[in-house]
Design an enzyme around this catalytic site. Sequence first.
Site, PDB file in Angstrom:
ATOM      1  N   GLY A   1       6.627   1.109   5.502  1.00 28.59           N
ATOM      2  CA  GLY A   1       7.491   0.137   4.783  1.00 28.59           C
ATOM      3  C   GLY A   1       7.345   0.194   3.393  1.00 28.59           C
ATOM      4  N   CYS A   2       6.336   0.559   2.828  1.00 27.66           N
ATOM      5  CA  CYS A   2       6.360   0.964   1.176  1.00 27.66           C
ATOM      6  C   CYS A   2       7.139   1.978   0.916  1.00 27.66           C
ATOM      7  CB  CYS A   2       4.938   0.869   0.852  1.00 27.66           C
ATOM      8  SG  CYS A   2       4.074  -0.617   1.052  1.00 27.66           S
ATOM      9  N   THR A   3       7.075   3.041   1.765  1.00 27.36           N
ATOM     10  CA  THR A   3       7.756   4.318   1.634  1.00 27.36           C
ATOM     11  C   THR A   3       9.336   4.030   1.494  1.00 27.36           C
ATOM     12  OG1 THR A   3       5.825   5.840   2.373  1.00 27.36           O
ATOM     13  CG2 THR A   3       8.025   6.653   2.325  1.00 27.36           C
TER      14      THR A   3
ATOM     15  N   ALA B   1      10.169   2.160  -1.607  1.00 29.87           N
ATOM     16  CA  ALA B   1      10.039   3.029  -2.736  1.00 29.87           C
ATOM     17  C   ALA B   1      11.332   3.910  -2.775  1.00 29.87           C
ATOM     18  CB  ALA B   1       8.906   3.629  -2.845  1.00 29.87           C
TER      19      ALA B   1
ATOM     20  N   LYS C   1       0.885  -1.332  -0.095  1.00 21.75           N
ATOM     21  CA  LYS C   1       0.072  -0.142  -0.112  1.00 21.75           C
ATOM     22  C   LYS C   1       0.905   1.248  -0.126  1.00 21.75           C
ATOM     23  CE  LYS C   1      -4.041   2.111   2.325  1.00 21.75           C
ATOM     24  NZ  LYS C   1      -5.090   1.806   2.903  1.00 21.75           N
TER      25      LYS C   1
END
Length: 154
Positions: free
Chosen positions: A45-47, A50, A40
């Site tokens: 974590g995704c930030t 990325a 998401k």
Amino acid sequence: MAKLQPGDAAPDFALSDQNGQPVRLQDFSGRKLLLFFYPKAMTSGCTKQACSVREARSELADLGVAALGLSPDSEARQKKFDDKHGLGFPLLADTDHTVAAAYGVWGEKSMYGKKYEGITRSAFLIDEQGKIIQAWYKIKPEDTVPRARQALAG
């Protein structure tokens, strides 16, 4: 869904990125591709994942590797994610989970005892002919770039 192995053909895809532009696997023919799946946009974590790819983009480009992120988020959410963090590479909107399922990263998950469907954070290094060089399922956000570096080093 079976997990992809080195030597397998990467499943084809055609999705829109955060700017509404179509992106296909065949667009990367003749180049290596780091394709990473995240659950998401805008989450911690995704930030982290990325942004680590963003920081390594020039190094990856020097090695002939393009980067793509993919999640079930809408184009609009992907655009906000890109704008907020200045990612500068395509973020694909797989809202119906078709591509995630084809790569074996969509399925049942559990958090705090609650079961739900979602993406398992994963990354794939794909060669110039569209074959899997390496597949990392359940990868930690901070391990995406180091694992790709290691695989590229041979």
